[in-house]
Design an enzyme around this catalytic site. Structure first.
Site, short mmCIF file in Angstrom:
data_model
loop_
_atom_site.label_atom_id
_atom_site.label_comp_id
_atom_site.label_asym_id
_atom_site.label_seq_id
_atom_site.Cartn_x
_atom_site.Cartn_y
_atom_site.Cartn_z
N ASP A 121 39.87 53.05 41.07
CA ASP A 121 40.61 51.97 40.61
C ASP A 121 40.08 50.86 40.27
O ASP A 121 39.58 50.00 41.19
CB ASP A 121 41.82 51.56 41.52
CG ASP A 121 42.85 50.59 41.25
OD1 ASP A 121 42.90 50.45 39.99
OD2 ASP A 121 43.45 50.06 42.07
N ASP A 128 42.02 48.60 32.39
CA ASP A 128 42.07 49.20 33.81
C ASP A 128 42.38 50.63 33.78
O ASP A 128 42.87 51.32 32.66
CB ASP A 128 43.39 48.58 34.06
CG ASP A 128 43.90 49.02 35.46
OD1 ASP A 128 43.23 49.01 36.44
OD2 ASP A 128 45.10 49.19 35.71
#
Length: 448
Positions: free
Chosen positions: A120, A324
């Site tokens: 992440d 992201d």
């Protein structure tokens, strides 16, 4: 004056003595190597880690994977905005979004035990479920980590650098209350240190969250564990002090694993004309996220009339564009998405299908009867110093069973825009924190 053994010439004798001295020196050097020296040598060789999309284990179509990914990430964008606009910015040190998109394998402890965790780039904390856990999460692929079974586990003192970075409460140890957005759950644990093994590289004294269970909200029903690659001090990137990492994500409908690279392997051939590089921007309010400067969008041959302030990062930390790995598709602020949507409608000239699913794509078309595909206009993102001409599969997803084709982009629910992982498919994406740049290079990631 020294005398030489009768059977040896002076030159041969000196040669033997020199070899012996070198051998002793090498032996002393080897025996005095610290674990950090060993780690540095291994990091120079680099780390290559396989990543698996969470849906690669199911028999889902490309369209079904898109819907599942959007369902998982439905609250992520909203929470990103909340973190920026919170009246207490310090909360961002312990509150991070987490969604299950790409799982990486790693090992923890001595002897090492295998675990899975989510890669992440939108969070900092490294965490895993631990024993004892009176409120354990539902059964996972691997049992909870047990600190008592590892000789390298240690607690972090309240005065440690990482504990101070956490900015949480500390008495006999660093206490973590971590709001896991993927399931709207508050979980608790402590910040400790352990040896983590990635690929064949073992790294001692990595600070991580040892999570003991859910104290409020829903029980987690997803693979538990996150490796944060954000810009904050608690992330793996910061703790390894490695200024460069990269990943290559395979297509959403593929079965081959993606790849995460760190250390010397996280490079790109900048002599290739295919490499595009844009500056990274830091947000002082939220230092975790990777912001980039999106200056415009072209659909087909039409450059959209997007106001130059639309994607700007404001002085108060609001706005801007984040890249992201944990968000499925790209979300644009409404004014920009409306222009993109209208231009696709104008150029495709196909019937627009109304989406009854609130978490589904915002723009879908009905394909001509009997057609398995249609010609679609190109899509180019104009970043500062870099134009990214996206492959068709990085922004259009078709469902041959229903004859529908959809734009894999959506409307942002806030003033933040996000470049998601679908748009990053089959690109080698290189984060260079020393040069403060982000680079893209078209790559067949399933052959990487």
């Amino acid at each position: 004056m020294a005398s030489f053994p009768p059977s040896l010439s002076p030159l041969l004798f000196l040669t033997i003595v020199l070899v012996a001295m070198i051998s002793i020196s090498l032996a002393l050097t080897t025996s005095s190597q610290t674990p950090d020296d060993h780690h540095d040598q291994l990091m120079k060789a680099g780390i290559k880690i396989s990543l698996n999309n969470i849906d690669s284990y199911g028999r889902f179509t490309e369209f079904e994977r898109l819907h599942r990914a959007m369902n998982r990430g439905s609250s992520r964008l909203q929470k990103f905005s909340e973190m920026v606009t919170s009246k207490n910015p310090n909360i961002t040190s312990t509150v991070h979004p987490g969604n299950n998109e790409f799982l990486m394998s790693l090992s923890i402890g001595t002897p090492p035990k295998p675990y899975y965790a989510v890669m992440d780039t939108g969070s900092d904390l490294i965490w895993i479920q631990c024993k004892p856990c009176p409120q354990c999460f539902p059964p996972q692929p691997t049992p909870p980590y047990n600190p008592q079974n590892s000789s390298s586990f240690s607690t972090l003192s309240c005065t440690s650098t990482l504990c101070k970075a956490l900015e949480g409460s500390c008495d006999n140890g660093c206490l973590i209350f971590y709001y896991y957005f993927g399931s709207s759950s508050l979980i608790q644990g402590s910040l400790d240190a352990e040896t983590f093994t990635f690929d064949k590289v073992s790294v001692p004294n990595i600070g991580f969250g040892c999570m003991e269970g859910v104290v409020a909200g829903n029980q987690l029903n997803q693979p538990v564990g996150v490796v944060g690659l954000g810009r904050g001090p608690l992330s793996l990137v910061s703790q390894l002090a490695e200024p460069k990492f990269s990943y290559c994500l395979t297509s959403i409908n593929g079965t081959k694993p993606s790849t995460l690279l760190m250390g010397s392997q996280a490079s790109v051939n900048f002599s290739s004309g295919a490499v595009k590089t844009t500056p990274l921007i830091q947000n002082p309010v939220i230092p975790t996220f990777y912001y980039i400067s999106l200056q415009g969008i072209t659909v087909g041959s039409v450059k959209l009339a997007i106001n130059e302030t639309t994607f700007a990062l404001n002085a108060n930390g609001t706005g801007g564009v984040i890249i992201d790995s944990g968000t499925s598709m790209t979300y644009l602020v409404e004014s920009a998405f409306t222009l993109v949507k209208n231009e696709f409608i104008s150029q495709l000239k196909l019937p627009v299908v109304q989406n009854s699913n609130s978490t589904g794509p915002d723009l879908c078309f009905k394909m001509p009867s009997g057609a398995s595909s249609v010609q679609v206009p190109s899509l180019v993102f104009h970043f500062k110093d870099a134009d990214l001409d996206l492959p068709r599969e990085n922004y259009m997803v078709a469902d041959s069973r229903t004859g529908v084709i959809c734009l894999a982009m959506g409307i942002s629910s806030s003033d933040i825009s996000i470049i998601g992982n679908i748009q990053q498919q089959n690109l080698l994406v290189v984060y260079d924190l020393q040069k403060e740049t982000l680079s893209f290079m078209p790559t067949e990631c399933d052959k990487f």
